[in-house]
Design a protein around this motif. Structure first.
Motif, PDB file in Angstrom:
ATOM      1  N   ARG A 244       0.848  -1.187   0.000  1.00 35.19           N
ATOM      2  CA  ARG A 244       0.000   0.000   0.000  1.00 35.19           C
ATOM      3  C   ARG A 244       0.884   1.238   0.000  1.00 35.19           C
ATOM      4  NH1 ARG A 244      -2.803  -3.842   2.933  1.00 35.19           N
ATOM      5  NH2 ARG A 244      -1.652  -3.452   4.821  1.00 35.19           N
ATOM      6  N   GLY A 245       0.309   2.349  -0.405  1.00 38.48           N
ATOM      7  CA  GLY A 245       1.060   3.594  -0.428  1.00 38.48           C
ATOM      8  C   GLY A 245       0.576   4.447  -1.569  1.00 38.48           C
ATOM      9  N   LEU A 246       1.105   5.665  -1.651  1.00 43.90           N
ATOM     10  CA  LEU A 246       0.708   6.562  -2.731  1.00 43.90           C
ATOM     11  C   LEU A 246       1.061   5.961  -4.072  1.00 43.90           C
ATOM     12  CD1 LEU A 246       1.658  10.149  -1.613  1.00 43.90           C
ATOM     13  CD2 LEU A 246      -0.561   9.050  -1.596  1.00 43.90           C
ATOM     14  N   ARG A 247       2.181   5.228  -4.080  1.00 43.08           N
ATOM     15  CA  ARG A 247       2.664   4.627  -5.328  1.00 43.08           C
ATOM     16  C   ARG A 247       2.664   3.121  -5.123  1.00 43.08           C
ATOM     17  NH1 ARG A 247       8.024   3.501  -7.201  1.00 43.08           N
ATOM     18  NH2 ARG A 247       8.919   4.340  -5.317  1.00 43.08           N
ATOM     19  N   PRO A 248       1.511   2.459  -5.321  1.00 40.90           N
ATOM     20  CA  PRO A 248       1.420   1.037  -5.011  1.00 40.90           C
ATOM     21  C   PRO A 248       2.257   0.190  -5.965  1.00 40.90           C
ATOM     22  CG  PRO A 248      -0.689   1.917  -5.788  1.00 40.90           C
ATOM     23  CD  PRO A 248       0.317   2.994  -5.956  1.00 40.90           C
TER      24      PRO A 248
ATOM     25  N   VAL B  39      -0.080  13.616  -9.106  1.00 40.02           N
ATOM     26  CA  VAL B  39       0.914  12.956  -8.264  1.00 40.02           C
ATOM     27  C   VAL B  39       0.382  11.699  -7.582  1.00 40.02           C
ATOM     28  CG1 VAL B  39       2.412  13.283  -6.267  1.00 40.02           C
ATOM     29  CG2 VAL B  39       2.016  15.173  -7.834  1.00 40.02           C
ATOM     30  N   VAL B  40      -0.908  11.707  -7.226  1.00 45.68           N
ATOM     31  CA  VAL B  40      -1.426  10.631  -6.382  1.00 45.68           C
ATOM     32  C   VAL B  40      -1.996   9.519  -7.246  1.00 45.68           C
ATOM     33  CG1 VAL B  40      -3.067  10.019  -4.593  1.00 45.68           C
ATOM     34  CG2 VAL B  40      -1.887  12.211  -4.513  1.00 45.68           C
ATOM     35  N   GLU B  41      -1.559   8.288  -6.975  1.00 49.54           N
ATOM     36  CA  GLU B  41      -2.114   7.154  -7.696  1.00 49.54           C
ATOM     37  C   GLU B  41      -3.203   6.478  -6.880  1.00 49.54           C
ATOM     38  OE1 GLU B  41       0.736   4.480  -9.212  1.00 49.54           O
ATOM     39  OE2 GLU B  41      -0.774   3.214 -10.164  1.00 49.54           O
ATOM     40  N   ARG B  42      -2.975   6.373  -5.580  1.00 48.39           N
ATOM     41  CA  ARG B  42      -3.917   5.640  -4.740  1.00 48.39           C
ATOM     42  C   ARG B  42      -4.408   6.596  -3.660  1.00 48.39           C
ATOM     43  NH1 ARG B  42      -3.382   2.475  -0.420  1.00 48.39           N
ATOM     44  NH2 ARG B  42      -4.821   0.728  -0.166  1.00 48.39           N
TER      45      ARG B  42
ATOM     46  N   ALA C 104      -4.482   6.033   0.223  1.00 52.53           N
ATOM     47  CA  ALA C 104      -3.267   6.105   1.028  1.00 52.53           C
ATOM     48  C   ALA C 104      -2.932   7.543   1.404  1.00 52.53           C
ATOM     49  CB  ALA C 104      -2.105   5.479   0.266  1.00 52.53           C
ATOM     50  N   LEU C 105      -3.645   8.506   0.799  1.00 45.72           N
ATOM     51  CA  LEU C 105      -3.280   9.916   0.988  1.00 45.72           C
ATOM     52  C   LEU C 105      -3.451  10.407   2.438  1.00 45.72           C
ATOM     53  CD1 LEU C 105      -2.220  12.327  -0.604  1.00 45.72           C
ATOM     54  CD2 LEU C 105      -4.584  12.993  -1.045  1.00 45.72           C
TER      55      LEU C 105
ATOM     56  N   ARG D 282      -0.638   9.519   4.654  1.00 41.53           N
ATOM     57  CA  ARG D 282       0.579  10.195   4.232  1.00 41.53           C
ATOM     58  C   ARG D 282       0.594  11.653   4.709  1.00 41.53           C
ATOM     59  NH1 ARG D 282       5.227   8.110   1.708  1.00 41.53           N
ATOM     60  NH2 ARG D 282       6.438   9.958   1.300  1.00 41.53           N
TER      61      ARG D 282
ATOM     62  N   ALA E 157       7.195  10.265  -2.168  1.00 38.85           N
ATOM     63  CA  ALA E 157       6.728   8.881  -2.268  1.00 38.85           C
ATOM     64  C   ALA E 157       7.179   8.255  -3.587  1.00 38.85           C
ATOM     65  CB  ALA E 157       5.205   8.841  -2.169  1.00 38.85           C
ATOM     66  N   TRP E 158       7.491   9.106  -4.568  1.00 38.92           N
ATOM     67  CA  TRP E 158       7.888   8.602  -5.890  1.00 38.92           C
ATOM     68  C   TRP E 158       9.396   8.463  -6.032  1.00 38.92           C
ATOM     69  CZ3 TRP E 158       4.546   6.890  -9.581  1.00 38.92           C
ATOM     70  CH2 TRP E 158       3.202   7.132  -9.326  1.00 38.92           C
TER      71      TRP E 158
END
Lengths: 526, 290
Positions: A290-294, B100-103, B106-107, B110, B159-160
């Motif tokens: 999980r995370g912003l970039r799964p 920027v956000v994919e999921r 999860a924000l 974060r 996160a990236w």
């Protein structure tokens, strides 16, 4: 930048004089006054009973002997590699626990780390990565994240990392212990090929596998010095003739040891259960990050039907990476399956809900024991005695069983030592003692015979069989053919996994038809 | 090395010669035979692989542009002197989140630490605000917005950042010393392995009957003891990783090393910095217009 000359050093000779190593906190030295000469290009098999200092000697040759808390050297004596004092980075060292060898997050970068340090050109780095992966039979791909690899895959990745360095001296500590027989043979062949033109010192309990391919066998004795040294044929004949290490070494051609006798009732489970202790239907496991970039989810188990009968040892087999440890984790109530349902027998669950992963820690520990693949990362107490008794103590039980188990497993004389100071084989036996001490009705053991000599192997296998005889349901994941033969001579009980799915083999017992109650339970679970 | 240049070159040649002489060296092929059907070329960089897959636009960016924009948020936050500038800056940043956000699920987790920080800064600004210097509520709002503008870009952009990729770029573009970069990358890698270590520890404790009980007190004790276990484990791990790195030739006094992957600055990185500068300039523009 392109300096291939630094890439392929010559075979290195080894000279050891008066090497003694006393690990911090230990009462007596692990190695005492060892003298050893290995000419350049020789292939040496280093053998000896569990805990005789084999790994310590390899570390000394690699120049990575640990220091005491105050920085005082634990080793005295002289170790010369290629005429210079041993220092890190000269020899290629494969550590016993492959988790210790990881230096990067992806498999490719991990293997590339050594060639990068050799300042090789980029194209050459990746050529070496590809060849090292092929030589070590590492097939998971260079983009795989290391944390998602199984124990056997990590072992091959660690070996690839060493081979990619192409060092003049290869030091390998049980390079095939977590691999199935065909893979182990292939990896051994690759190691021997890679060792061509280099010096090789390999530690392994599998004497029969290595003896035909090495120039020399050095046997370490219990007193921390070589007990026998010479060509394989002679040394092993001496060993077989009642000499050093008799009864402890895996001599080629010797019959398999008989599992040791264990007093009846010692391992009697506290909750008595009959029939199938656990039944899993359609078990699936998908790991997600999980995370912003799964990350892409990894499917570990798919539709596994499994029944775990009491009074039997059920072997769990399959190539490394096939999901054995993950299935054990699910059966042990440590991982919640993402599909399917796992239910405990009514007598085992008692008043609890039937899914083991729903149980609280103490409720779970009173019913199931788990022996992890790398116990070093699972120790919870600072001494061997307290570690073995930890679960029993948490459940309010006495330490008499755990003390008896330590005695049986040959760890009683090390009861006050920190578990992290034990050898790999000793750590696995300690984890077994800790799991059995509270009398679990279900025992899940992950590769418990890795790193065992003949004598300790016989005790470990004896305990597994005795637990089943006394009424526990035992599942053991292993690549050890001797173990599989001893617990399941007919070969009918095994659960075989391939890429996360159950294949072939005979079902131990058909899982009961889905009852309305089961459907309700499954509904609640999701 | 006090010898004249010529003789020292000769000496080096002799050393090389002695390394090669009389010993079998497996040619240009020291590891094993070439493997058919296996790609042994230089693979794509993490950013190139991200580009090939789906995801928000930021996936095309390399670590340096993300780091630069995260750092530019510091001067941008200095420009937040009024709540209007702060609100405009934060709005501009929030509008960029889809890039920027994919999921999205999860924000919140974060952003939680930054939100707590912004609220506590606003709270203390409100408590400590001196009367006579304007509305204390607006001062508090400005302080909270300033912190939010400072941390939001880093919280979502970093996160990236892939630790290994960041190492490649810091060493090859920023020219930081290789050994330092290797140590930093290893430390970041350990940090990301911390979650796995926690799971491993929690699983082993659960299996041994040492998991949390029902009460909050027992849970608190369990958290404390597991956290201590994690600390001990992290120290041990650090020691083992340094042994493993030493054993693979990462000696501190070793020669210069190479990097397995290139560190290209791509068009997406320029665009990222440009967009970042524009977004972060919003409070300055607002100030100028008022």
């Amino acid at each position: 930048m392109v300096e291939l000359t630094r890439a392929a050093p010559a075979a290195l000779r080894v000279r050891v004089r008066g090497l003694s190593v006393t690990p911090p906190g230990a009462a007596r030295p692990v190695l005492s006054g060892v003298d050893l000469d290995v000419p350049a290009g020789q292939r040496v098999l280093l053998a000896g009973p569990s805990g005789s200092g084999k790994s310590t000697l390899l570390r000394a040759l690699a120049g990575v002997v640990e220091e005491g808390p105050g920085g005082e050297p634990a080793a005295t004596g002289e170790v010369l590699v290629g005429g210079e004092g041993a220092r890190p980075g000269v020899a290629g060292l494969l550590l016993q626990d492959p988790q210790d060898a990881v230096v990067a997050t992806t498999a490719g970068r991990d293997t590339a780390f050594g060639p990068e340090n050799l300042a090789l050109a980029r194209e050459e780095v990746w050529r070496r990565v590809a060849r090292a992966h092929a030589a070590a039979r590492f097939t998971a791909g260079r983009e795989r994240e290391v944390v998602t690899l199984s124990g056997g895959e990590r072992q091959r990745l660690a070996l690839a990392g060493v081979l990619a360095l192409a060092p003049g001296l290869l030091l390998l500590d049980e390079p095939t212990s977590m691999l199935d027989a065909p893979t182990a043979d292939a990896v051994r062949a690759a190691v021997l090929e890679a060792a061509d033109g280099r010096t090789l010192v390999v530690v392994d309990h599998d004497l029969a596998g290595w003896a035909p391919h090495v120039d020399r066998v050095v046997l370490l004795g219990r007193d921390g010095r070589p007990a026998a040294d010479g060509p394989p044929g002679r040394v092993l004949a001496v060993g077989a003739g009642g000499g050093a290490g008799d009864g402890e070494l895996w001599l080629p051609g010797a019959p398999d040891p008989a599992p040791a006798d264990v007093p009846a009732g010692l391992l009697a489970p506290r909750p008595r259960v009959g029939g199938d202790a656990l039944v899993g239907e359609g078990l699936g496991l998908v790991r997600r990050r999980r995370g912003l970039r799964p990350a892409a989810p990894a499917t570990v188990l798919t539709g596994v039907d499994v029944a775990v009968p009491t009074g039997r040892v059920t072997p769990l087999t399959g190539a490394s990476g096939s999901g054995k440890s993950s299935l054990l984790g699910v059966l042990a109530g440590l991982t919640r399956p993402t599909a399917g349902d796992l239910r405990a027998a009514a007598a085992l669950a008692a008043r609890l809900r039937p899914q083991p992963w729903r149980w609280r820690s103490r409720e779970l520990a009173a019913r199931a024991g788990w022996v992890p693949q790398t116990p070093e990362h699972a120790f919870v107490r600072p001494s061997v005695r307290a570690e073995a008794a930890a679960t029993a103590a948490a459940l309010g039980l006495g330490a008499d069983r755990s003390d008896a188990l330590l005695e049986l497993l040959g760890l009683a004389h090390r009861a006050d030592v920190d578990p992290f100071r034990l050898s790999g084989g000793e750590q696995r036996r300690l984890a077994l003692a800790g799991a059995l001490a509270a009398g679990p009705a279900v025992l899940l053991a992950d590769e418990p015979t890795v790193g065992q000599d003949r004598r300790t192997w016989s005790v470990v296998v004896g305990l597994l069989r005795a637990a089943a005889r006394d009424g526990a349901a035992v599942v053991v994941s292993s690549h050890d053919d001797r173990l599989l033969g001893a617990v399941d001579p007919a070969g009918t009980a095994a659960v075989h996994l391939d890429a996360g799915r159950r294949v072939g083999g005979h079902r131990v017992a058909g899982p009961p038809a889905r009852t309305p109650a089961g459907a309700v339970g499954a509904g609640r679970a999701s | 090395m006090s010898a004249a240049p010529r003789s020292s070159t000769a000496a080096r040649d002799v050393v090389h010669g002695s390394v090669h002489s009389g010993v079998h060296i497996p040619g240009d092929n020291p590891v094993g035979a070439p493997v058919h059907g296996v790609d042994d070329g230089v693979p794509a960089t993490p950013a190139q692989r991200r580009s090939a897959g789906p995801g928000p636009l930021v996936r095309h960016c390399g670590p340096l542009s993300l780091l630069v924009v995260s750092l530019l948020a510091v001067p941008a936050s200095f420009a937040v002197t009024t709540w209007v500038a702060g609100a405009a800056a934060l709005t501009a940043q929030v509008l960029c989140l889809p890039l920027v956000v994919e999921r999205w699920r999860a924000l919140p987790a974060r952003l939680l630490p930054g939100a707590v920080g912004a609220l506590s800064v606003g709270w203390s600004a409100w408590l400590l605000g001196e009367p006579g210097q304007g509305d204390p509520l607006l001062a508090a709002l400005t302080a909270a917005l300033r912190l939010a503008v400072l941390v939001l870009p880093g919280a979502v952009l970093l996160a990236w950042v892939d630790p290994a990729e960041a190492g490649d770029h810091l060493a090859q573009r920023v020219r930081l010393p290789g050994r330092v970069v290797v140590a930093v990358v290893a430390a970041l890698g350990q940090l990301s392995a911390l979650a796995d270590a926690w799971e491993q520890l929690a699983a082993s404790r659960r299996a041994r009957g040492l998991g949390p009980g029902r009460g909050p007190l027992s849970r608190g004790r369990w958290l404390a003891s597991t956290a201590f276990g994690l600390l001990v484990d992290a120290v041990r791990r650090a020691g083992r990783v340094s042994v493993a790195m030493d054993a693979r030739g990462a000696a501190p006094d070793g020669p210069a090393r190479t990097w397995a992957l290139p560190a290209p600055w791509r068009r997406a990185d320029s665009v990222c910095v440009l967009v970042g500068v524009l977004v972060l300039a919003v409070p300055l523009v607002v100030n100028a217009l008022r």
